[in-house]
Design a protein around this motif. Structure first.
Motif, PDB file in Angstrom:
ATOM      1  N   GLN A  30      -7.140   5.012  -1.352  1.00  0.00           N
ATOM      2  CA  GLN A  30      -6.424   3.890  -0.744  1.00  0.00           C
ATOM      3  C   GLN A  30      -6.175   4.144   0.741  1.00  0.00           C
ATOM      4  N   ALA A  31      -5.933   5.402   1.090  1.00  0.00           N
ATOM      5  CA  ALA A  31      -5.704   5.736   2.504  1.00  0.00           C
ATOM      6  C   ALA A  31      -6.942   5.443   3.352  1.00  0.00           C
TER       7      ALA A  31
ATOM      8  N   LYS B 115       0.831  -1.208   0.000  1.00  0.00           N
ATOM      9  CA  LYS B 115       0.000   0.000   0.000  1.00  0.00           C
ATOM     10  C   LYS B 115       0.866   1.258   0.000  1.00  0.00           C
TER      11      LYS B 115
ATOM     12  N   VAL C 290      -4.523   7.768  -4.261  1.00  0.00           N
ATOM     13  CA  VAL C 290      -3.800   7.769  -2.987  1.00  0.00           C
ATOM     14  C   VAL C 290      -4.775   8.004  -1.837  1.00  0.00           C
TER      15      VAL C 290
ATOM     16  N   SER D 147       1.071   3.937  -3.032  1.00  0.00           N
ATOM     17  CA  SER D 147       0.797   5.354  -2.778  1.00  0.00           C
ATOM     18  C   SER D 147       1.950   6.229  -3.257  1.00  0.00           C
TER      19      SER D 147
END
Length: 173
Positions: free
Chosen positions: A163-164, A96, A160, A100
């Motif tokens: 995904q966070a 991850k 990004v 990112s």
């Protein structure tokens, strides 16, 4: 505060969904145009011994536009070509972080490339640069390439953020 953030996210998702449809429609129209130009050119060559004038030029311009029109879609769907030789041994948390960082670097790179292409389009417009046979102004296409780079950069940065927050959409790979 939480309600306003929720509404902002809903607006963003609604806009992104419609923008996704518009880009797909635009790419489909370009692809259909390419098919039509090729068919008319081939039929003209073999049936009438007269090819479509400027077909190569139109194909070049439309093919470039097709590639850049689909770039934000491919980025959003995470459908880039990738080699995942080490993905099975790397922990998920590290993957991850890696993804990112990669998306941030891609976003920064495409913003920079977009500004460079925009400068080229401005220069092309200033010099009234046109295509060789059909005399189509080149700067329209060049401005489109720059805008597409910026849209793809924004898409990378949004990836990004999503995904966070562990957000996954239906149309993502």
């Amino acid at each position: 505060m939480r309600d306003s953030i929720f509404k902002l996210v809903q607006c963003w998702e609604w806009g992104a969904q419609h923008f996704d449809r518009v880009l797909k429609l635009f790419a489909g129209m370009i692809l259909f145009s390419l098919m039509l130009i090729t068919c008319v050119d081939v039929l003209g060559r073999y049936l009438f011994s007269s090819p479509l004038v400027g077909s190569v030029e139109l194909t070049e311009l439309l093919l470039g536009s097709l590639i850049f029109a689909t770039l934000p879609l491919i980025t959003w769907r995470k459908e880039h070509i990738s080699v995942d030789l080490t993905d099975s041994i790397i922990p998920t948390a590290i993957k991850k972080v890696r993804d990112s960082i990669f998306n941030i670097l891609v976003g920064i790179s495409l913003f920079t490339i977009g500004f460079k292409i925009w400068d080229l389009a401005t220069r092309s417009q200033r010099y009234d640069e046109v295509s060789e046979y059909l005399e189509i102004p080149i700067y329209y296409f060049t401005y489109f390439l720059a805008i597409s780079c910026w849209l793809t950069a924004i898409t990378s940065i949004v990836l990004v953020v999503t995904q966070a927050f562990n957000k996954q959409y239906d149309n993502q790979g």
